[in-house]
Design a protein around this motif. Sequence first.
Motif, PDB file in Angstrom:
ATOM      1  N   ALA A  36      28.365  49.095  39.064  1.00  0.00           N
ATOM      2  CA  ALA A  36      29.607  48.522  39.601  1.00  0.00           C
ATOM      3  C   ALA A  36      29.751  47.047  39.261  1.00  0.00           C
ATOM      4  O   ALA A  36      30.875  46.539  39.134  1.00  0.00           O
ATOM      5  CB  ALA A  36      29.650  48.708  41.119  1.00  0.00           C
ATOM      6  N   ALA A  37      28.632  46.328  39.109  1.00  0.00           N
ATOM      7  CA  ALA A  37      28.657  44.871  38.965  1.00  0.00           C
ATOM      8  C   ALA A  37      29.528  44.366  37.812  1.00  0.00           C
ATOM      9  O   ALA A  37      30.325  43.435  38.015  1.00  0.00           O
ATOM     10  CB  ALA A  37      27.228  44.348  38.828  1.00  0.00           C
ATOM     11  N   PRO A  38      29.438  44.903  36.575  1.00  0.00           N
ATOM     12  CA  PRO A  38      30.260  44.350  35.484  1.00  0.00           C
ATOM     13  C   PRO A  38      31.752  44.407  35.769  1.00  0.00           C
ATOM     14  O   PRO A  38      32.480  43.437  35.514  1.00  0.00           O
ATOM     15  CB  PRO A  38      29.878  45.230  34.282  1.00  0.00           C
ATOM     16  CG  PRO A  38      28.529  45.756  34.610  1.00  0.00           C
ATOM     17  CD  PRO A  38      28.524  45.954  36.089  1.00  0.00           C
ATOM     18  N   LEU A  39      32.218  45.536  36.317  1.00  0.00           N
ATOM     19  CA  LEU A  39      33.638  45.674  36.614  1.00  0.00           C
ATOM     20  C   LEU A  39      34.049  44.742  37.757  1.00  0.00           C
ATOM     21  O   LEU A  39      35.133  44.144  37.720  1.00  0.00           O
ATOM     22  CB  LEU A  39      33.954  47.125  36.964  1.00  0.00           C
ATOM     23  CG  LEU A  39      35.435  47.495  37.099  1.00  0.00           C
ATOM     24  CD1 LEU A  39      36.207  47.092  35.854  1.00  0.00           C
ATOM     25  CD2 LEU A  39      35.588  48.982  37.373  1.00  0.00           C
ATOM     26  N   VAL A  40      33.194  44.599  38.768  1.00  0.00           N
ATOM     27  CA  VAL A  40      33.489  43.699  39.885  1.00  0.00           C
ATOM     28  C   VAL A  40      33.625  42.264  39.387  1.00  0.00           C
ATOM     29  O   VAL A  40      34.556  41.541  39.781  1.00  0.00           O
ATOM     30  CB  VAL A  40      32.392  43.798  40.970  1.00  0.00           C
ATOM     31  CG1 VAL A  40      32.532  42.676  41.993  1.00  0.00           C
ATOM     32  CG2 VAL A  40      32.459  45.148  41.674  1.00  0.00           C
ATOM     33  N   PHE A  41      32.725  41.831  38.513  1.00  0.00           N
ATOM     34  CA  PHE A  41      32.801  40.474  37.977  1.00  0.00           C
ATOM     35  C   PHE A  41      34.059  40.279  37.131  1.00  0.00           C
ATOM     36  O   PHE A  41      34.695  39.218  37.178  1.00  0.00           O
ATOM     37  CB  PHE A  41      31.549  40.151  37.149  1.00  0.00           C
ATOM     38  CG  PHE A  41      30.482  39.463  37.928  1.00  0.00           C
ATOM     39  CD1 PHE A  41      30.601  38.127  38.274  1.00  0.00           C
ATOM     40  CD2 PHE A  41      29.361  40.157  38.349  1.00  0.00           C
ATOM     41  CE1 PHE A  41      29.626  37.482  39.011  1.00  0.00           C
ATOM     42  CE2 PHE A  41      28.365  39.527  39.086  1.00  0.00           C
ATOM     43  CZ  PHE A  41      28.498  38.188  39.420  1.00  0.00           C
ATOM     44  N   THR A  42      34.419  41.290  36.350  1.00  0.00           N
ATOM     45  CA  THR A  42      35.632  41.188  35.536  1.00  0.00           C
ATOM     46  C   THR A  42      36.860  40.992  36.422  1.00  0.00           C
ATOM     47  O   THR A  42      37.684  40.094  36.190  1.00  0.00           O
ATOM     48  CB  THR A  42      35.800  42.453  34.671  1.00  0.00           C
ATOM     49  OG1 THR A  42      34.714  42.545  33.753  1.00  0.00           O
ATOM     50  CG2 THR A  42      37.101  42.405  33.892  1.00  0.00           C
ATOM     51  N   LEU A  43      36.983  41.834  37.436  1.00  0.00           N
ATOM     52  CA  LEU A  43      38.135  41.736  38.331  1.00  0.00           C
ATOM     53  C   LEU A  43      38.095  40.444  39.139  1.00  0.00           C
ATOM     54  O   LEU A  43      39.142  39.868  39.451  1.00  0.00           O
ATOM     55  CB  LEU A  43      38.168  42.954  39.263  1.00  0.00           C
ATOM     56  CG  LEU A  43      38.395  44.302  38.568  1.00  0.00           C
ATOM     57  CD1 LEU A  43      38.315  45.438  39.578  1.00  0.00           C
ATOM     58  CD2 LEU A  43      39.736  44.316  37.854  1.00  0.00           C
ATOM     59  N   TYR A  44      36.902  39.965  39.479  1.00  0.00           N
ATOM     60  CA  TYR A  44      36.775  38.716  40.224  1.00  0.00           C
ATOM     61  C   TYR A  44      37.271  37.535  39.388  1.00  0.00           C
ATOM     62  O   TYR A  44      38.009  36.666  39.881  1.00  0.00           O
ATOM     63  CB  TYR A  44      35.316  38.495  40.629  1.00  0.00           C
ATOM     64  CG  TYR A  44      35.072  37.202  41.365  1.00  0.00           C
ATOM     65  CD1 TYR A  44      35.452  37.046  42.691  1.00  0.00           C
ATOM     66  CD2 TYR A  44      34.469  36.114  40.732  1.00  0.00           C
ATOM     67  CE1 TYR A  44      35.237  35.847  43.373  1.00  0.00           C
ATOM     68  CE2 TYR A  44      34.241  34.921  41.389  1.00  0.00           C
ATOM     69  CZ  TYR A  44      34.628  34.800  42.710  1.00  0.00           C
ATOM     70  OH  TYR A  44      34.406  33.616  43.378  1.00  0.00           O
ATOM     71  N   VAL A  45      36.883  37.493  38.115  1.00  0.00           N
ATOM     72  CA  VAL A  45      37.322  36.403  37.233  1.00  0.00           C
ATOM     73  C   VAL A  45      38.831  36.453  37.023  1.00  0.00           C
ATOM     74  O   VAL A  45      39.525  35.430  37.096  1.00  0.00           O
ATOM     75  CB  VAL A  45      36.586  36.474  35.879  1.00  0.00           C
ATOM     76  CG1 VAL A  45      37.202  35.497  34.880  1.00  0.00           C
ATOM     77  CG2 VAL A  45      35.109  36.176  36.062  1.00  0.00           C
ATOM     78  N   LEU A 164      37.123  50.112  44.119  1.00  0.00           N
ATOM     79  CA  LEU A 164      37.533  50.325  45.509  1.00  0.00           C
ATOM     80  C   LEU A 164      37.176  49.114  46.368  1.00  0.00           C
ATOM     81  O   LEU A 164      37.976  48.670  47.207  1.00  0.00           O
ATOM     82  CB  LEU A 164      36.851  51.584  46.050  1.00  0.00           C
ATOM     83  CG  LEU A 164      37.254  52.011  47.471  1.00  0.00           C
ATOM     84  CD1 LEU A 164      38.731  52.375  47.501  1.00  0.00           C
ATOM     85  CD2 LEU A 164      36.403  53.189  47.934  1.00  0.00           C
ATOM     86  N   LEU A 165      35.998  48.557  46.165  1.00  0.00           N
ATOM     87  CA  LEU A 165      35.577  47.378  46.925  1.00  0.00           C
ATOM     88  C   LEU A 165      36.496  46.195  46.673  1.00  0.00           C
ATOM     89  O   LEU A 165      36.938  45.510  47.611  1.00  0.00           O
ATOM     90  CB  LEU A 165      34.137  47.001  46.551  1.00  0.00           C
ATOM     91  CG  LEU A 165      33.000  47.719  47.271  1.00  0.00           C
ATOM     92  CD1 LEU A 165      31.668  47.366  46.627  1.00  0.00           C
ATOM     93  CD2 LEU A 165      32.981  47.346  48.748  1.00  0.00           C
ATOM     94  N   ALA A 173      34.057  39.648  48.911  1.00  0.00           N
ATOM     95  CA  ALA A 173      33.356  40.666  49.685  1.00  0.00           C
ATOM     96  C   ALA A 173      32.667  41.674  48.767  1.00  0.00           C
ATOM     97  O   ALA A 173      31.558  42.144  49.056  1.00  0.00           O
ATOM     98  CB  ALA A 173      34.336  41.393  50.611  1.00  0.00           C
ATOM     99  N   ALA A 174      33.311  41.991  47.627  1.00  0.00           N
ATOM    100  CA  ALA A 174      32.710  42.939  46.685  1.00  0.00           C
ATOM    101  C   ALA A 174      31.430  42.374  46.092  1.00  0.00           C
ATOM    102  O   ALA A 174      30.426  43.092  45.941  1.00  0.00           O
ATOM    103  CB  ALA A 174      33.704  43.280  45.576  1.00  0.00           C
ATOM    104  N   LEU A 175      31.432  41.075  45.753  1.00  0.00           N
ATOM    105  CA  LEU A 175      30.217  40.455  45.206  1.00  0.00           C
ATOM    106  C   LEU A 175      29.104  40.440  46.244  1.00  0.00           C
ATOM    107  O   LEU A 175      27.939  40.728  45.928  1.00  0.00           O
ATOM    108  CB  LEU A 175      30.517  39.032  44.739  1.00  0.00           C
ATOM    109  CG  LEU A 175      31.308  38.899  43.440  1.00  0.00           C
ATOM    110  CD1 LEU A 175      31.658  37.441  43.172  1.00  0.00           C
ATOM    111  CD2 LEU A 175      30.516  39.470  42.271  1.00  0.00           C
TER     112      LEU A 175
END
Length: 410
Positions: A36-45, A164-165, A173-175
Motif C-alpha cells: 500500500a505504501a507506494p500508492l499512499v505516498f503518490t496520492l499524498y504528494v 481507501l485509507l 492518517a494513511a501514512l
Amino acid sequence: MKYFPVAFSGYAQLWADKSVRTLFIAAFFARIPMMAAPLVFTLYVVDDLDGTYAQAGVVAAATTLGAAIGSPWRGRLIDRLGMRRAILPSIVAVGLLYPLATFASYVWLIPISLLMGLFLIPVFSIVRLSLSVMVEERQRRTAFSADSVISEASFIIGPAAGVLLVTQAGGDAALYAVGACEVIAGLIFLRLNPPTRSASPVDAAAPAESTGKASILSVPVVFLFLISGGTMATLVGTDLGIIAELRELDKVGAIGFTYGLWGLSSLLGGLIYGSLNRSIRPTYLLLALGLTTIPVGLGEQVWSLSLWVIPTGFLCAPTMTAAAEWIAKLVPEERRGEAMGWQGTAFTIGGAASSPVIGAAIDEVGAWGGFVVGGLVATVIALACWGGQLIPAFRPVNYVSVDDENTVTT
C-alpha cells in the motif's frame, strides 16, 4: 518429452507444519502495508502537498534507490547477527520516519523516502531465507511457490486498502496507519524469530569467520540475478502498458478487472509450479514470459487485453520462484540472506532501469510499445543467460533432486 506430474499434496504438508503456517500468515499481513505504501505516498504528494505525478515519481525513485542499497546490507546483517538484531533498527526507523513524513515539506520528503527504503523491513529475504532452512530441499519449490501466491494476495489487497485509507481518512492518517502496520509487522517477526540458519551440529560448530569466507558470487548466481531483473522488466512493461492501453480505450474503470485476471493467473501459475516434482529452468521460464508479454498490445478491447495478459501472468510467479529456488541451492547457507537481498536489489534495478525506457516507448508509439519493450528486455536477457549456460565453466553443478532421480540443471 519430459513429464511433469502435478501433486498439490505438498501444500497440505506445508500447511500442516505450524511454524511454516505461522510464517506464511505473518508474511501475508506484513506485505499488505508495504504494497500500500507506494500508492499512499503518490496520492499524498499529489493531493496533500499539491505536487505533480513527476514529483511523486522522484519520491518513489528515492525509496527504490534506498531499497536497492539496503537490501543486500540487511541480508548480510541477518547472516551475521541473526534475524532479531538485524531488523530491530528497521523497526525503530520505520516507527520514526512515517510520522516525520507527515510534517515534512516535499524537499525533505525525498531524503526521508530514501531512508525508508534503506531501512525497509526485509520481509522477502526473511521469509525466503527461513523457508530455505525450515523445509527440506525437495519442498523448497512448493514453499517458495506458496510464498509467491501469498505475495500476490497481498498485492491484490494492499493498493486497494491504501486508496481507501487516503480517500476516507486523508493522506496524513494513511501514512500513520501504514507506518504503524509496518512496525507491528516487524514486531511480529521479532516475536516469531523464524530460523535463518540450520540447527545441525555441523552448523553449530562452524567457526564464526566462515561467514566471511563463503562467497555468493559465481556466474550462475549472476545469471539468476539477471533473470530476476528481466522478470521485473516484464512486470513493469505489463503494468504500464495495461494502464496506457485502457486510457487509450477510455476504459480506465476496467483496470480492476484486467489487473484482477493478471494477478489471479499469476497466483494459479505459482500454485501449479509449486506442485511439480522437478524444476524448470528459470532461463526457459523467463524466455516464455518475455515472448508472451510482447503480443499483449494486440488486445484492442478490454476483453481481449484481459485475455492476452493471462499467459504472461501465469508465468510471473513461477519465474520468480524458480530463480529464488536456485539461489537457495547454489549459495552457501551462511551467505544466503545476503544473496536473497541481492536478488531483491536485482528486482529493484530491473524495474527502475526499464521504467524510463518503457515509458518513452509508450509516449512514442502508444501502449503496445510498453509490452514490446518489456517483453524484449526479458527475451534478450533469457537468451544471453541461456547462451552463457552453454559454456561448461559457467554451468551450475548438476544435482539430483530427492524427489526425482533425474538430473536437473538451470
